[in-house]
Design a protein around this motif. Structure first.
Motif, PDB file in Angstrom:
ATOM      1  N   ASP A 215       0.836  -1.193   0.000  1.00 46.93           N
ATOM      2  CA  ASP A 215       0.000   0.000   0.000  1.00 46.93           C
ATOM      3  C   ASP A 215       0.873   1.246   0.000  1.00 46.93           C
ATOM      4  O   ASP A 215       1.824   1.343   0.778  1.00 46.93           O
ATOM      5  CB  ASP A 215      -0.909  -0.015   1.245  1.00 46.93           C
ATOM      6  N   LEU A 222      -5.450  -1.899   2.249  1.00 48.39           N
ATOM      7  CA  LEU A 222      -5.325  -2.335   3.642  1.00 48.39           C
ATOM      8  C   LEU A 222      -6.460  -3.251   4.072  1.00 48.39           C
ATOM      9  O   LEU A 222      -6.301  -4.073   4.966  1.00 48.39           O
ATOM     10  CB  LEU A 222      -5.286  -1.117   4.579  1.00 48.39           C
ATOM     11  N   THR A 231       3.009  -0.905   4.189  1.00 51.67           N
ATOM     12  CA  THR A 231       2.393   0.390   3.918  1.00 51.67           C
ATOM     13  C   THR A 231       3.451   1.473   3.956  1.00 51.67           C
ATOM     14  O   THR A 231       4.186   1.604   4.944  1.00 51.67           O
ATOM     15  CB  THR A 231       1.306   0.711   4.963  1.00 51.67           C
TER      16      THR A 231
END
Length: 573
Positions: A215, A222, A231
Motif C-alpha cells: 500500500d 489495507l 504500507t
C-alpha cells in the motif's frame, strides 16, 4: 496436464468462482512518487518463464476470497493439502477446466496481455475473468490443454519456475505512481518482492492462498485481508502488519521487502513446529492445513515478536508503530490513519472500491489514467482488445488490473482519453461512477458451478437492468456493495461491509454484513425473497442504503434507513 479437482474450500480470488465446479529494481520505498516504469521487452512484463523477475501475477478455485483471511471452513476439517489452482494446476469445473494466472500487483505488459487473450480465445471461453486479487482466470478450457497453455503463458513471461507459480499472490495500490498521491511509489517494492518469491528457498512452501499487500499510504489495499501488508509511511519508512490485528512494525523503507519475507518465513516456521493453537489443543499446523496467518491460534500476535527479534538480529532498525490505520471490517481507515494521507481531491479513489471509473488526472496535465470496471469481472475478447489497443497506441504499453475487478490504462494522452472512454463504455464496460453496475459482484453460479442453486449472474443482471430503467439516479455514494452467491459457500465474496444475496431453494436470502456480523445470523432478515426481479430489486436497494443503529444497550444492531431508496418495482410499473 489433466485438471485436478480442487478441494472446494473458500476460494481466495473471488468472484469468478470455480469453487466446487460451479515488481526487480533497487530503489528504496522512500523514493519520490513517480510511476511504474514502462515494461520493456525482457524486463518485468516480458521476462522468460524462469526469470526471478518474471511477470507479475492468485489462491483457491473460484475467485480471490482471500480477502477474508481465516474465514470459511475451520482448517481442522481440511482433509487435503492446499488445492488452490494455478496456471499449471488446473481446476475442474462444470464449464470446463479453469486456470488462475497470477499477476503480482496487477501489472501486465502488452506481450503478456496479448498472450492471455490468445489463451482465452484458443483454449477457453474467449473471455478473461478478473479476480478480487487482481489476477486473471481462464475458464472453459478444453480437456488436455494444460501443456499448450503452459507453453503459451511461459513464452510471454507469465510463469516463473513451476514450484513458485502459485505463491506469487501480491496486491498493490493500483494508482501508485500515477496520480501523485500516497507516500511512495510501491513499484520498486513490487519488483523486488516478486523476485524474492520467484527465487525459491523456504517461501516456496507458502500456500496459494497466502496474500501480500503493498500500500502506498492511501489505504486502499489495507482492507483486503492480506497476511502481510507493507504500507508506505512518511519519512521513507514502511509499516509492516501481520494479519489484521496486533502490533505494527516500522522499518526503513529500504528494508520493507526483507521484513515481509522474514514475516512469511516466520509463519512457515510456526506452522512447521506445530505452534498452531485452537483453544487448548496444539497440533501440527501442516496436518491441520494452516494456510493463513489468521488461522494461527493467536491471530499472529506471537509472530510479530518473532519477526521483530529476527530483524533486529539482522541489523534492521525496527520499532512498534502505533499509528497504523485501524482498518475495521467496513474497510475504511480510522481517523488519524494513513489511508487519507495524500488522498488529494475527492473522488479519485475509495478504500472500499478502489479507483473510480473514468479519467483520473495525474501530476502532469499531458496525460490521464483511464479507469474501467468489468461487470462480474468478465472481460470479453473484444473489450480486452480495445484496452490493449488504447495502451499500445495512446498509453505506455501497460495495463494494471485492480482487486476491484477493474483495469487501468496509464499515461493516456489527455486529448485521447474521452474518446477512448466512450468506446469502452459502448463496449459494455463501466466507465463512470454513476453506473448501476458499480459495487455489484457475483460468483460463477449456474451453469458453471454444480453447487450453485441459481444462475446468480443472470438474476443480478436483471436486477441491475431493472434498477437502471426504473430510476436515473445512481445508488448513493455510501451504498453498500452487493455480492450474489449461488450457495452458502459464497465463493469470492469481498471483505468488509456488504449486502449478501444468497440463493436458497425457494428464492434468495438478502442480508447485510457489518463489522463481520451477518444480519441473518440470528434469523433477522433471513426470510427468502422470491426470485422475481422486482422483489429482489426492492430488497437489495433497501439493504444497500441502510445504516446500522445500535440499540440503547449496544448489544444488538438493527437496520435504520439512511435515505429512502426509490422502489424499483413501483417505478417500473
Amino acid at each position: 496436464m489433466p485438471p485436478a479437482r480442487a478441494d472446494g474450500g473458500t476460494d481466495a480470488d473471488g468472484g469468478v468462482g470455480a469453487g466446487g465446479g460451479g515488481a526487480g529494481g533497487d530503489s528504496s520505498a522512500g523514493s519520490p512518487v513517480g510511476s511504474f516504469p514502462a515494461v520493456p521487452a525482457g524486463s518485468l512484463g516480458d521476462a522468460p518463464a524462469d526469470s526471478p523477475a518474471g511477470s507479475l501475477a492468485d489462491p483457491p478455485a473460484g475467485g480471490d476470497a482471500s480477502a477474508g483471511a481465516g474465514r470459511g471452513r475451520d482448517p481442522r476439517t481440511r482433509a487435503q493439502g492446499d488445492a488452490c489452482p494455478g496456471a499449471l494446476r488446473l481446476h475442474s469445473a462444470d464449464d470446463g477446466a479453469l486456470a488462475r494466472v497470477r499477476v503480482p500487483g496487477g501489472l501486465l505488459g502488452l506481450r503478456q496481455a496479448d498472450a492471455l487473450a490468445d489463451a482465452a480465445l484458443r483454449l477457453g471461453d474467449g473471455s478473461l475473468h478478473l479476480t478480487s486479487r487482481g489476477n486473471v482466470q481462464l475458464r472453459g478450457l478444453r480437456e488436455g490443454c494444460g501443456g499448450e497453455l503452459a507453453e503459451l503463458l511461459g513464452a510471454a513471461g507469465l510463469l516463473p519456475s513451476p514450484r513458485q507459480e502459485r505463491i506469487r499472490n501480491v496486491v498493490a495500490t493500483p494508482l501508485s505512481g500515477l496520480d501523485g498521491r500516497g507516500h511512495a511509489d510501491v513499484g520498486p517494492w513490487l519488483r523486488q518482492f516478486d523476485a524474492a518469491l520467484c527465487a525459491g528457498g523456504p517461501l516456496a512452501a507458502l500456500s496459494g492462498r497466502f496474500l501480500f499487500a503493498l500500500d502506498d499510504g492511501r489505504g486502499d489495499v489495507l482492507s483486503l485481508g492480506a497476511d502481510v501488508t507493507l504500507t508506505a509511511a512518511q519519512g521513507g519508512f514502511a509499516l509492516v502488519r501481520l494479519g489484521q490485528g496486533g502490533d505494527v512494525l516500522r522499518v526503513p523503507g529500504a528494508a520493507a521487502v526483507r521484513a515481509a519475507t522474514t514475516a512469511a518465513a516466520a509463519f512457515l516456521d510456526a506452522v512447521a513446529t506445530g505452534a498452531v493453537t485452537t483453544g487448548a489443543v496444539a497440533e501440527s499446523g501442516r496436518r491441520r492445513g494452516v494456510w493463513r496467518i489468521a488461522e494461527l491460534g493467536d491471530g499472529g500476535a506471537g509472530l510479530v515478536r518473532t519477526v521483530r527479534e529476527r530483524l533486529r538480529h539482522d541489523g534492521v532498525t525496527v520499532c512498534t508503530d502505533p499509528d497504523m490505520p485501524d482498518i475495521s471490517a467496513s474497510g475504511s481507515a480510522g481517523a488519524g490513519g494513513h489511508a487519507g494521507a495524500g488522498a488529494g481531491a475527492a473522488g479519485t479513489w475509495s478504500v472500499a472500491e478502489g479507483p473510480v471509473p473514468g479519467l483520473i488526472p495525474g501530476p502532469s496535465a499531458a496525460d490521464v489514467t483511464l479507469s474501467v470496471q468489468a461487470p462480474f469481472g468478465r472481460i470479453t475478447g473484444a473489450q480486452w482488445r480495445l484496452l490493449t489497443e488504447c495502451a499500445r497506441r495512446d498509453g505506455r504499453g501497460e495495463l494494471r488490473l485492480t482487486p476491484w475487478r477493474g483495469v487501468l490504462v496509464p499515461a493516456v494522452g489527455t486529448a485521447h482519453g474521452p474518446g477512448r472512454l466512450a468506446r469502452l463504455s459502448a463496449a459494455g464496460l463501466v466507465t463512470g461512477p454513476g453506473s448501476p453496475w458499480r459495487g455489484v459482484g457475483a460468483c460463477a453460479g449456474r451453469p458453471g458451478c454444480a453447487k450453485s442453486l441459481a444462475d446468480v449472474r443472470a438474476d443480478a443482471a436483471a436486477v441491475v437492468t431493472l434498477t437502471a430503467t426504473a430510476t436515473a439516479a445512481p445508488a448513493p455514494v455510501a451504498a453498500l456493495p452487493v455480492y450474489w452467491s449461488g450457495c452458502e459457500r459464497r465463493c469470492g465474496r469481498p471483505p468488509g461491509d456488504r449486502v449478501d444475496v444468497v440463493a436458497q431453494e425457494n428464492g434468495y436470502r438478502v442480508s447485510t454484513v457489518r463489522d463481520g456480523t451477518d444480519s441473518a445470523a440470528d434469523g433477522a432478515g433471513a426470510a427468502p425473497v422470491r426470485a422475481a426481479p422486482a422483489a429482489l430489486s426492492d430488497a437489495v436497494a433497501a439493504a444497500r442504503t441502510a445504516t446500522p443503529a445500535a440499540d440503547p444497550g449496544g448489544d444488538t444492531v438493527t437496520m435504520a434507513t439512511a435515505r429512502p431508496a426509490p422502489s424499483a418495482s413501483t417505478r417500473a410499473r
